[in-house]
Design a protein around this motif. Sequence first.
Motif, PDB file in Angstrom:
ATOM      1  N   ILE A   1      67.611  45.339  74.399  1.00  0.00           N
ATOM      2  CA  ILE A   1      68.784  46.428  74.174  1.00  0.00           C
ATOM      3  C   ILE A   1      68.941  47.272  75.354  1.00  0.00           C
ATOM      4  CG2 ILE A   1      69.556  48.597  72.837  1.00  0.00           C
ATOM      5  CD1 ILE A   1      69.685  45.995  71.139  1.00  0.00           C
ATOM      6  N   GLU A   2      67.836  47.576  76.052  1.00  0.00           N
ATOM      7  CA  GLU A   2      68.156  48.348  77.341  1.00  0.00           C
ATOM      8  C   GLU A   2      68.756  47.606  78.407  1.00  0.00           C
ATOM      9  OE1 GLU A   2      63.992  49.231  78.671  1.00  0.00           O
ATOM     10  OE2 GLU A   2      63.440  50.564  77.168  1.00  0.00           O
ATOM     11  N   LYS A   3      68.460  46.169  78.353  1.00  0.00           N
ATOM     12  CA  LYS A   3      69.134  45.408  79.379  1.00  0.00           C
ATOM     13  C   LYS A   3      70.563  45.433  79.002  1.00  0.00           C
ATOM     14  CE  LYS A   3      65.165  42.395  80.446  1.00  0.00           C
ATOM     15  NZ  LYS A   3      64.482  41.189  80.314  1.00  0.00           N
ATOM     16  N   ILE A   4      71.303  45.257  77.861  1.00  0.00           N
ATOM     17  CA  ILE A   4      72.555  45.192  77.347  1.00  0.00           C
ATOM     18  C   ILE A   4      73.055  46.685  77.834  1.00  0.00           C
ATOM     19  CG2 ILE A   4      74.068  45.254  75.313  1.00  0.00           C
ATOM     20  CD1 ILE A   4      72.032  43.092  74.470  1.00  0.00           C
ATOM     21  N   GLN A   5      72.179  47.722  77.540  1.00  0.00           N
ATOM     22  CA  GLN A   5      72.841  49.010  77.828  1.00  0.00           C
ATOM     23  C   GLN A   5      73.307  49.131  79.393  1.00  0.00           C
ATOM     24  OE1 GLN A   5      73.851  50.889  75.308  1.00  0.00           O
ATOM     25  NE2 GLN A   5      72.925  49.637  73.782  1.00  0.00           N
ATOM     26  N   GLU A   6      72.500  48.739  80.210  1.00  0.00           N
ATOM     27  CA  GLU A   6      72.716  48.549  81.536  1.00  0.00           C
ATOM     28  C   GLU A   6      73.624  48.100  82.171  1.00  0.00           C
ATOM     29  OE1 GLU A   6      69.067  47.084  83.158  1.00  0.00           O
ATOM     30  OE2 GLU A   6      67.949  48.908  82.623  1.00  0.00           O
ATOM     31  N   VAL A   7      74.363  47.088  81.301  1.00  0.00           N
ATOM     32  CA  VAL A   7      75.553  46.191  81.729  1.00  0.00           C
ATOM     33  C   VAL A   7      76.802  47.003  81.771  1.00  0.00           C
ATOM     34  CG1 VAL A   7      77.060  44.443  81.119  1.00  0.00           C
ATOM     35  CG2 VAL A   7      74.561  43.971  80.577  1.00  0.00           C
ATOM     36  N   ARG A   8      77.618  47.006  82.794  1.00  0.00           N
ATOM     37  CA  ARG A   8      78.711  47.651  82.926  1.00  0.00           C
ATOM     38  C   ARG A   8      80.118  46.663  82.792  1.00  0.00           C
ATOM     39  NH1 ARG A   8      77.523  50.404  88.485  1.00  0.00           N
ATOM     40  NH2 ARG A   8      75.951  52.295  87.818  1.00  0.00           N
ATOM     41  N   PHE A   9      81.034  47.158  81.982  1.00  0.00           N
ATOM     42  CA  PHE A   9      82.146  46.288  81.474  1.00  0.00           C
ATOM     43  C   PHE A   9      83.226  46.568  82.531  1.00  0.00           C
ATOM     44  CE2 PHE A   9      79.451  46.400  77.672  1.00  0.00           C
ATOM     45  CZ  PHE A   9      79.483  45.005  77.541  1.00  0.00           C
ATOM     46  N   THR A  10      83.845  45.693  83.141  1.00  0.00           N
ATOM     47  CA  THR A  10      85.012  45.906  83.902  1.00  0.00           C
ATOM     48  C   THR A  10      86.316  45.771  83.151  1.00  0.00           C
ATOM     49  OG1 THR A  10      84.841  43.674  84.476  1.00  0.00           O
ATOM     50  CG2 THR A  10      83.791  45.019  86.111  1.00  0.00           C
TER      51      THR A  10
END
Length: 153
Positions: free
Chosen positions: A144-153
């Motif tokens: 979940i932490e890894k997904i939360q770190e993703v930025r959507f463009t």
Amino acid sequence: MKNLFNKELVFLDIESSNENELFEVMADKLKNKGFVNEKYLDGLIKREKVFPTGLQLKNYGVSIPHTDPETVKKDFIAIVRPRSPIMFCLMEDNDKKIPVDLCFFIGLRDGKKSPVALMELISLIQNHKLILSILNENNREKIIEKIQEVRFT
């Protein structure tokens, strides 16, 4: 969309030999957690037959099973990693099956939100580094932490 992910809905090494068996397992788990109703399983199976959700990417296969909003009680995205790859029909070719390593089950009560959520999820799925790390991670919180770190463009 990121708020739809939580560690309660990360399922790792799920035993299943085919997509319908996986749908049964997941419908039961999601129903027991209060996210879907009793019509969810039937909806998943019917929709997947007509509109398959398998996506073949560079080093892995992913699927995005989902169904009608009427079967959803609370919005969610469940991350499901089967113990072994499961064969799914390709989104763009019903006649072709691919081995799927990771599934993102989507449930949204408002059907109007689905196109945006799907676009963001496909963007996330195309992040090879992220998906490979999810495939190799055994800690739900870290996923979940890894997904939360993703930025959507």
